[in-house]
Design an enzyme around this catalytic site. Structure first.
Site, PDB file in Angstrom:
ATOM      1  N   ASP A  35      14.285   9.002 -37.224  1.00 32.44           N
ATOM      2  CA  ASP A  35      15.625   9.802 -37.046  1.00 32.44           C
ATOM      3  C   ASP A  35      15.722  11.086 -36.188  1.00 32.44           C
ATOM      4  O   ASP A  35      16.220  11.911 -35.766  1.00 32.44           O
ATOM      5  CB  ASP A  35      16.118  10.603 -38.850  1.00 32.44           C
ATOM      6  CG  ASP A  35      15.536  11.053 -38.347  1.00 32.44           C
ATOM      7  OD1 ASP A  35      14.499  11.694 -38.496  1.00 32.44           O
ATOM      8  OD2 ASP A  35      15.354  11.810 -39.951  1.00 32.44           O
ATOM      9  N   GLY A  36      14.079  10.942 -35.274  1.00 36.58           N
ATOM     10  CA  GLY A  36      13.677  11.260 -34.542  1.00 36.58           C
ATOM     11  C   GLY A  36      12.752  12.660 -34.669  1.00 36.58           C
ATOM     12  O   GLY A  36      12.360  13.766 -33.751  1.00 36.58           O
ATOM     13  N   GLU A  37      12.806  13.118 -36.226  1.00 43.94           N
ATOM     14  CA  GLU A  37      12.047  14.166 -36.826  1.00 43.94           C
ATOM     15  C   GLU A  37      10.361  13.857 -36.629  1.00 43.94           C
ATOM     16  O   GLU A  37      10.651  12.959 -36.262  1.00 43.94           O
ATOM     17  CB  GLU A  37      12.088  14.231 -38.245  1.00 43.94           C
ATOM     18  CG  GLU A  37      13.594  14.897 -38.119  1.00 43.94           C
ATOM     19  CD  GLU A  37      14.011  14.953 -39.748  1.00 43.94           C
ATOM     20  OE1 GLU A  37      13.368  15.417 -40.664  1.00 43.94           O
ATOM     21  OE2 GLU A  37      14.747  15.234 -40.028  1.00 43.94           O
ATOM     22  N   ARG A  92      12.354  35.910 -22.197  1.00 44.91           N
ATOM     23  CA  ARG A  92      12.631  36.472 -20.841  1.00 44.91           C
ATOM     24  C   ARG A  92      13.780  37.337 -21.832  1.00 44.91           C
ATOM     25  O   ARG A  92      14.764  37.549 -21.146  1.00 44.91           O
ATOM     26  CB  ARG A  92      13.456  35.581 -19.855  1.00 44.91           C
ATOM     27  CG  ARG A  92      12.338  35.954 -18.921  1.00 44.91           C
ATOM     28  CD  ARG A  92      12.158  34.467 -18.026  1.00 44.91           C
ATOM     29  NE  ARG A  92      12.304  33.107 -17.819  1.00 44.91           N
ATOM     30  CZ  ARG A  92      12.073  32.582 -17.893  1.00 44.91           C
ATOM     31  NH1 ARG A  92      13.208  32.286 -16.109  1.00 44.91           N
ATOM     32  NH2 ARG A  92      11.731  30.794 -17.879  1.00 44.91           N
ATOM     33  N   GLN A  93      14.460  36.750 -22.813  1.00 42.50           N
ATOM     34  CA  GLN A  93      15.674  37.530 -23.747  1.00 42.50           C
ATOM     35  C   GLN A  93      14.999  38.542 -24.674  1.00 42.50           C
ATOM     36  O   GLN A  93      15.255  38.397 -25.693  1.00 42.50           O
ATOM     37  CB  GLN A  93      16.908  36.064 -24.663  1.00 42.50           C
ATOM     38  CG  GLN A  93      17.797  36.851 -25.255  1.00 42.50           C
ATOM     39  CD  GLN A  93      19.228  37.117 -23.995  1.00 42.50           C
ATOM     40  OE1 GLN A  93      18.953  37.166 -22.977  1.00 42.50           O
ATOM     41  NE2 GLN A  93      20.189  37.743 -24.718  1.00 42.50           N
ATOM     42  N   ASP A 162       9.780  41.577  -7.531  1.00 42.23           N
ATOM     43  CA  ASP A 162      10.547  42.956  -8.347  1.00 42.23           C
ATOM     44  C   ASP A 162       9.960  43.912  -8.785  1.00 42.23           C
ATOM     45  O   ASP A 162       8.588  43.795  -9.127  1.00 42.23           O
ATOM     46  CB  ASP A 162      11.335  42.167  -8.957  1.00 42.23           C
ATOM     47  CG  ASP A 162      10.858  41.336 -10.637  1.00 42.23           C
ATOM     48  OD1 ASP A 162       9.695  42.009 -10.774  1.00 42.23           O
ATOM     49  OD2 ASP A 162      11.554  40.013 -10.629  1.00 42.23           O
ATOM     50  N   LYS A 185      14.424  43.785  -6.583  1.00 47.28           N
ATOM     51  CA  LYS A 185      15.420  42.015  -6.276  1.00 47.28           C
ATOM     52  C   LYS A 185      16.823  41.919  -7.556  1.00 47.28           C
ATOM     53  O   LYS A 185      16.574  43.278  -8.400  1.00 47.28           O
ATOM     54  CB  LYS A 185      14.691  41.216  -7.537  1.00 47.28           C
ATOM     55  CG  LYS A 185      14.964  40.005  -8.304  1.00 47.28           C
ATOM     56  CD  LYS A 185      14.203  38.609  -8.166  1.00 47.28           C
ATOM     57  CE  LYS A 185      14.094  38.883  -9.839  1.00 47.28           C
ATOM     58  NZ  LYS A 185      13.085  37.903 -10.223  1.00 47.28           N
ATOM     59  N   ARG A 187      19.435  39.859  -9.303  1.00 50.99           N
ATOM     60  CA  ARG A 187      19.910  38.765 -10.055  1.00 50.99           C
ATOM     61  C   ARG A 187      21.296  38.377 -10.091  1.00 50.99           C
ATOM     62  O   ARG A 187      21.837  39.278 -10.290  1.00 50.99           O
ATOM     63  CB  ARG A 187      19.076  38.667 -11.082  1.00 50.99           C
ATOM     64  CG  ARG A 187      19.630  37.033 -11.835  1.00 50.99           C
ATOM     65  CD  ARG A 187      18.680  37.291 -13.159  1.00 50.99           C
ATOM     66  NE  ARG A 187      16.920  36.789 -12.461  1.00 50.99           N
ATOM     67  CZ  ARG A 187      16.709  35.160 -11.919  1.00 50.99           C
ATOM     68  NH1 ARG A 187      17.741  34.719 -12.053  1.00 50.99           N
ATOM     69  NH2 ARG A 187      15.414  34.997 -11.588  1.00 50.99           N
TER      70      ARG A 187
HETATM   71  C1  R5P Z   1      11.699  38.083 -13.458  1.00 48.02           C
HETATM   72  O1  R5P Z   1      11.860  38.843 -13.755  1.00 48.02           O
HETATM   73  C2  R5P Z   1      10.388  37.081 -13.604  1.00 48.02           C
HETATM   74  O2  R5P Z   1       9.133  37.811 -13.375  1.00 48.02           O
HETATM   75  C3  R5P Z   1      10.137  35.894 -12.647  1.00 48.02           C
HETATM   76  O3  R5P Z   1       9.872  36.382 -11.243  1.00 48.02           O
HETATM   77  C4  R5P Z   1      11.669  34.989 -12.578  1.00 48.02           C
HETATM   78  O4  R5P Z   1      11.636  34.499 -13.974  1.00 48.02           O
HETATM   79  C5  R5P Z   1      11.309  33.919 -11.967  1.00 48.02           C
HETATM   80  O5  R5P Z   1      12.265  33.500 -12.536  1.00 48.02           O
HETATM   81  P1  R5P Z   1      13.069  31.987 -10.899  1.00 48.02           P
HETATM   82  O6  R5P Z   1      11.770  30.682 -10.699  1.00 48.02           O
HETATM   83  O7  R5P Z   1      13.776  31.380 -11.892  1.00 48.02           O
HETATM   84  O8  R5P Z   1      13.267  32.823  -9.891  1.00 48.02           O
END
Ligand code: R5P
Length: 306
Positions: A35-37, A92-93, A162, A185, A187
């Site tokens: 089943d993929g486990e 990152r979150q 950044d 930077k 985003r």
């Molecule tokens: C941002 O805060 C990080 O330090 C990186 O600059 C970023 O996560 C890089 O992501 P990407 O390559 O998608 O621009």
């Protein structure tokens, strides 16, 4: 001390074991159920031993594998489980940006440490992440590994893409004795960024410029940084990062606008030219010495490679 290499970090785990004076090293047996486990098994007994489980969390399946490894090692009698997570995914979150979102970094940290006694990671995305751990957390950095390579090259100016990377670029600048700047930077979305030169920044014309970042993901940040630096007359541009994810065509896009690109070995990638193994091993040796535990190879039988 035994070192086990998860499937996301086998090569780095072996390097760490070598750095620890050839500590017994093993790769657990893995297979998939119909089943993929995931099924895995570690060989032998770890009764009373310190066991280092090395596994980066690049995918959801890497996370499950780490949970299973930690549990297996505990079941096999380990005295202490060290979870070495060179690349800590989901970091990152690191806050709730919009109502209804989880703090993913914290959610993962809490679960990863359930069956670990201590965590070692490399260049966590932000200081906020550190507060997510309740158990002892030790953080290595990719900066010394990248610095060891940069020492052999011409470098005039170090650049963080950044403001969030200021501590990192400053640390590299101190290591190499070179000046640094941080770009600004903005985003736009998860794949697009806009970059601006800071006011009163030094001249980059004719210089060898090195971009220092923690992670290259889609490559958008490095590509835009390199274009900006080139437009200002930079002669050579090297892109460096600790965690080289290089999603989709990121690697090719970066190669097209830079003169060189390299990363450490926290995740497997085409340009892992700097190893963080000595830095991880140094933390383990230091912590074991503080606890009075012998870090030389154990005389017990190593777990079998299967
Ligand atoms: C941002 O805060 C990080 O330090 C990186 O600059 C970023 O996560 C890089 O992501 P990407 O390559 O998608 O621009």
């Amino acid at each position: 001390m035994h070192v086990l290499g998860g499937s996301a970090s086998t090569t780095l785990a072996e390097r760490v074991s070598r750095e620890l004076g050839n500590a017994p090293f093993a790769i657990p047996f893995r297979k998939r159920f119909p089943d993929g486990e995931l099924y895995l098994r570690v060989g032998g007994s770890f009764e009373g031993q310190d066991v280092v489980v090395v596994q980066s969390l690049r995918s959801d399946s890497d996370v499950i594998e780490l949970f299973l490894l930690e549990d297996a090692v505990r079941e096999a009698g380990a005295r202490k489980v060290w979870a070495v997570i060179p690349y800590f995914g989901y970091s990152r979150q690191d806050r709730r940006f919009f109502p209804g979102e989880p703090v993913s970094a914290r959610a993962l940290a809490r679960r990863v440490e359930t069956d670990a006694d201590a965590i070692i990671t490399v260049d966590l995305h932000s200081p906020l992440n550190r507060g997510a751990f309740l158990k002892p957390l030790h953080e290595a950095s990719g900066i010394p590994a990248i610095g060891r390579l940069l020492r052999e090259r011409p470098v005039d100016l170090l650049v963080s893409p950044d403001k969030g990377g200021v501590d990192r670029v400053r640390r590299m600048a101190e290591l190499l004795g070179k000046p640094w700047i941080a770009l600004e930077k903005k985003r736009i979305d998860s794949e697009r960024v806009e970059l601006y030169f800071p006011p009163a920044a030094p001249e980059v014309k004719g210089k060898h410029v090195v971009i220092v970042d923690d992670v290259i993901s889609t490559g958008g940040t490095i590509v835009e940084s390199a274009k900006l630096l080139r437009a200002r007359g930079a002669e050579a541009i090297t892109a460096t990062c600790t965690h080289g994810l290089f999603l989709k065509d990121a690697f090719e896009r970066i190669k097209a606008v830079t003169d060189d690109v390299f990363a450490t070995d926290t995740v497997e990638n085409p340009v892992e030219r700097a190893s963080v193994a000595p830095d991880i091993a140094a933390i383990l040796r230091r912590e074991l010495a503080q606890e009075g535990v012998e870090s030389e190879p154990a005389v017990h039988a190593a777990t079998a490679r299967s």
